[in-house]
Design a protein around this motif. Structure first.
Motif, mmCIF file in Angstrom:
data_model
loop_
_atom_site.group_PDB
_atom_site.id
_atom_site.type_symbol
_atom_site.label_atom_id
_atom_site.label_comp_id
_atom_site.label_asym_id
_atom_site.label_seq_id
_atom_site.Cartn_x
_atom_site.Cartn_y
_atom_site.Cartn_z
ATOM 1 N N THR A 149 1.196 -1.603 0.111
ATOM 2 C CA THR A 149 -0.167 -0.376 -0.266
ATOM 3 C C THR A 149 0.986 1.415 0.008
ATOM 4 N N GLU A 150 2.215 1.105 0.280
ATOM 5 C CA GLU A 150 2.295 2.818 1.266
ATOM 6 C C GLU A 150 3.730 2.766 -0.582
ATOM 7 N N TYR B 228 8.915 7.339 -1.329
ATOM 8 C CA TYR B 228 8.479 7.278 0.043
ATOM 9 C C TYR B 228 10.146 6.232 1.350
ATOM 10 N N THR C 24 9.795 3.446 3.770
ATOM 11 C CA THR C 24 8.863 2.440 4.690
ATOM 12 C C THR C 24 9.827 1.869 5.200
#
Ligand code: ADP
Length: 870
Positions: free
Chosen positions: A429-430, A441, A443
């Protein structure tokens, strides 16, 4: 199908129509023939009535006309509508229609008829003139041979009305048509299913044919395309070949690979003319780059020897001094017998490719070094559910234990397979969100190492557009397990420090307080805000203001101090007893940067210690007193018992004498009273005996008279002695004994033991109950069990059972007589025989006393026996 049925119906109809037509024609034919025959017959018999004059000139005489009209009247009655007599030249000499007489018609039929053959013709009545209704007629021409003549003199023609013929034919045809129709219908009906099947088969075949046709078309199209492609490729290839910087050549198989032929491109590439190549046999080695020469010549020599074709890469020096890289593909040509005869091949200028290769490998090398030096895993992957890797740096192996090659194109495993299952969807999802918003991103998630351990990683990445327009994910993964663990450890420690009841604090090198836990807050009364940054001497007691500083200095010198008990001042001014443990604080390099101190409030501990000491003292003196008392009591009991025994023996002696009547006769009442005195004296003596026995035991002076004892016999004696009492009380008493070897022991003491247990059983069992004595051999022990169904002993009281003077509360409540000495004595006897006495009892089922005495037992030494004590 319908179409087909229609066709077949049509065909059948046509066939039917054909048949009908044929039948009709036949019917007409026969009808006409008949009429013609009739005419011929009529001509034969009418010939007799006719005269030659009738045929020579048109008849005008009314008499003859009348006669002839009459002659032909019967014929006319039979359907002949007109009669004509013809002269051979076509003149009508007579006709029933008189208007025609004398007319001349060019009738071709006549000559035919005159030759002897009748002729018939269908036409209209007035075709050749005449009056009356112009009906359809069949005219029959027949030759007319008069009597006496040998040849026909003229022609007789009958016009028959055709309507009756047609009616007859129609009449004959109708049933035929109906039958035919029915037959056709039947045929059609029976044909229909066959037709149906045939049609289906045909349709199927048609479809297949259509399909095949389509396939054929497709194949043809493909073939056409292929041919076109081939043609195109050929053209392209030719152009390519023509433009290639390719040099073809033929060499001799000698030591220098001397040139027989070389294509002229060589001049463009190296600058040497073809002539130069072919003239000088050693030209090839000469232009070979010195660094490659030896290798290439050796390769050639080897190939010439083995006859195997090969290819190699090397440099040649151009006329202008440039080094040109060639790819040389050499084929060894052999003769029919397989002997190598010459070499031929082509050289391709690959200088450019080489340069690119070098540049590429250099850049790749640089990239690899770069990637290799990054303390993390570098990757490029597809944005799919497997994170299919296109590139993954070798660091991955350190992280998860599998080589990078495993993940490339999911060869052995997917990247997803090593992501912790609980984190996989979060990662997805990230990344998806970041890709959608086209932003980088970061994570954190966990991966599972091959050895099963879990690693924490942080991944930074971003979607990038590849050259071919696809989206890929570029990023790096860093192992932060250690950091996470460190953080966790730190948090754990912080929690421990914070939750500790002890005061934990640290001070910097300057002696200023730098941390202060809640324990410190509770013990000293200051909050962290109040003390942080303050000198640690603020806690010093008024009489020793420098003490904290002194300890601190020692710790800074590297000394650790523990258990330092001292006094500190609290915020409210009160003093508190504390125990300090100081240790130096060091940085990562080991240098002392401050000190930590753990302080325990020992006020309570001190108080408790003082109290404990006091109690210990008190107990010790009480013990001493008790021991003294006990000793005195034992002495007293022993003394009293001893002193009581002599008078009691004398009392019993005299009683016996009195009861035997030595002092004169006794009344019954006197005897009864004296009986009571005797029983009590006996009990008193027994009691004294018991007391003395215990005193002996206590004093360690119990002596046994050891002999061989038959325990079964002894048990039988005890049971027999007790039986009267049992019977009197209404208690069933039984004995069960097995064979038992003799065992070493004191017969009278063991008897006393058994008497005691059996009498207790009876004493504590109410009327109606039972006492069972069992004697048996159990391994190396003789075992006596006395089981009763009596009042039992409460579990809590069982442990005191063998103590002197102990009696259960039940026994006391029910006022069952006794002293509480019997079991103490029993135990002493059993122990003196190295045996064991135990009890199992509950208040519902009763008690079982069990004595186990060793059978093969060495004669106990007197000294040992003396030591046996309660
Ligand atoms: P005495 O029998 O003289 O009281 P003992 O030493 O023989 O002394 O027994 C001590 C106590 O143990 C008894 O008072 C009684 O309370 C209890 N006891 C002994 N044997 C039994 C038994 N068979 N059933 C119930 N209680 C028993």
């Amino acid at each position: 199908m319908l179409r087909f049925a229609l066709y077949s119906a049509l065909a059948l109809l046509l066939a039917g129509a054909g048949i009908l037509w044929f039948v009709r024609r036949e019917a007409h034919e026969s009808a006409e023939q008949e009429l013609t025959k009739d005419a011929s017959r009529a001509a034969t018999y009418l010939a007799h009535e006719l005269e030659p004059a009738d045929l020579e000139a048109p008849i005008t005489a009314p008499a003859r006309l009348n006669a002839l009209d009459t002659l032909f009247a019967p014929e006319r009655a039979e359907g002949v509508v007109r009669v004509k007599l013809w002269r051979p030249d076509g003149t009508i000499t007579y006709s029933t229609d008189h208007s025609l007489i004398g007319s001349h018609v060019e009738a071709d039929e006549l000559s035919e008829v005159l030759a002897g053959e009748p002729v018939r013709e269908i036409g209209r009545l007035n075709d050749e003139g005449g009056t009356g209704e112009n009906i359809k007629v069949l005219s029959a021409y027949v030759p007319l041979t008069l009597a006496g003549d040998s040849r026909p003199r003229g022609v007789l023609e009958f016009y028959n009305d055709y309507a009756p013929v047609e009616a007859r034919v129609a009449g004959a045809l109708k049933p035929v048509a109906i039958a035919l129709l029915l037959a056709l219908l039947l045929l059609f009906a029976s044909l229909f299913p066959i037709l149906h099947q045939v049609t289906k088969a045909l349709e199927h075949r048609n479809r297949r044919l259509e399909q095949q046709a389509a396939e054929l078309e497709q194949t043809l199209t493909e073939r056409r395309q292929a041919v076109a492609g081939l043609r195109e490729a050929e053209t392209r290839y030719r152009t390519l070949v023509e433009q290639l910087p390719l040099v073809t050549y033929i060499d001799r198989l000698d030591a220098w690979s001397s040139t027989i032929f070389t294509s002229p491109q060589i001049e463009t590439i190296l600058g040497y003319s073809v002539q130069e190549w072919t003239d000088d046999p050693q030209f090839f080695p000469k232009v070979l780059h010195p660094d490659d020469r030896e290798r290439v010549l050796a390769q050639h020599a080897e190939a010439y020897r083995t006859g195997e074709s090969f290819s190699s890469q090397y440099r040649m020096l151009a006329k202008d001094g440039r080094a040109v890289w060639f790819e040389d593909v050499v084929t060894i040509v052999k003769d029919e017998s397989g002997t190598p005869v010459q070499a031929q091949g082509f050289r391709l200028d690959i200088t450019h490719r080489k340069a690119t290769e070098v540049a590429l490998s250099e850049s790749e090398e640089r990239f690899r070094t770069l990637v290799g030096n990054v303390p993390g895993v570098i990757f490029r992957c597809e944005i799919d559910s497997d994170w299919t890797m296109e590139f993954l740096s070798d660091e991955i192996e350190d992280l998860v234990g599998y080589p990078a090659s495993d993940f490339i194109s999911n060869r052995a495993r997917t990247f997803t397979s090593i992501v912790h299952p609980q984190d996989a969807s979060l990662l997805e999802t990230e990344v998806e969100a970041a890709v959608k918003e086209d932003r980088p991103y970061t994570t954190e998630y966990r991966v599972v190492h091959r050895d099963g351990t879990i690693r924490n990683v942080v991944e930074r990445g971003q979607a990038v557009l590849t050259r071919d327009g696809g989206l890929m994910l570029d990023g790096a993964i860093f192992d932060i397990t250690a950091r996470r663990q460190g953080e966790n450890e730190r948090l754990k420690l912080a929690a421990i420090v914070e939750s500790s009841g002890d005061a934990i604090m640290t001070a910097s090198l300057e002696g200023v307080l730098t941390s202060w836990n809640s324990g410190a807050e509770r013990i000293f009364g200051y909050t962290a805000e109040e003390v942080l940054g303050q000198p640690l001497t603020m806690l010093a007691p008024p009489d020793r203001p420098a003490e904290p500083r002194e300890y601190f200095e020692k710790v800074l010198d590297g000394e650790a101090l523990s258990g330092v008990e001292t006094v500190r001042r609290r915020k409210d001014g009160s003093l508190i007893d504390v125990s300090f443990t100081y240790s130096p604080l060091r940085d990562a390099a080991g240098a002392v940067v401050g000190a930590s101190a753990v302080a325990q409030d020992i006020t309570e501990r001190r108080k408790a210690a003082a109290e404990r000491e006091r109690l210990v003292h008190e107990l010790a003196s009480q013990n001493e007193q008790l021991r003294e008392l006990d000793r005195l009591k034992d002495e007293f009991v022993a003394l009293v018992s001893h002193e009581l025994r002599t008078p009691l023996t004398s009392i019993r002696g005299y009683l016996e004498l009195v009861l035997e009547g030595e002092g004169g006769d006794l009344t019954d009442e006197q005897r009864k009273f004296l009986g009571v005195v005797e029983r009590n004296a006996h009990r008193l003596l027994a009691l004294v005996g018991d007391l003395l026995f215990l005193a002996q035991v206590e004093a360690g002076k119990l002596s046994l008279e050891i002999g061989a004892v038959d325990l079964s016999a002894l048990a039988a004696e005890s049971v027999e002695t007790a039986r009267p009492i049992a019977e009197e009380k209404g208690v069933t008493l039984t004995l069960a004994s097995g064979p038992l070897p003799l065992l070493p022991g004191d017969r009278s003491r063991l008897g006393q033991l058994l008497d005691n247990l059996v009498s207790n059983g009876i004493k504590f069992t109410p009327s109606g109950g039972r006492v069972d004595v069992r004697v048996r051999n159990e391994r190396d022990a003789a075992v006596v069990e006395v089981r009763d169904t009596g009042m039992g002993i409460a579990a809590a009281e069982q442990e005191h059972l063998f103590e002197r003077f102990f009696r259960t509360s039940k026994a006391t409540e029910q006022a069952i007589p006794g002293t509480g000495l019997g079991l103490a004595i029993s135990k002493a006897i059993v122990h003196a025989h190295s045996g064991r006495i135990t009890v199992a009892s509950d208040e519902k089922t009763g008690s079982t006393f069990r004595v186990a005495l060793p059978i093969r037992q060495a004669q106990p030494a007197a000294a040992e026996i003396e030591q046996v004590a309660l």
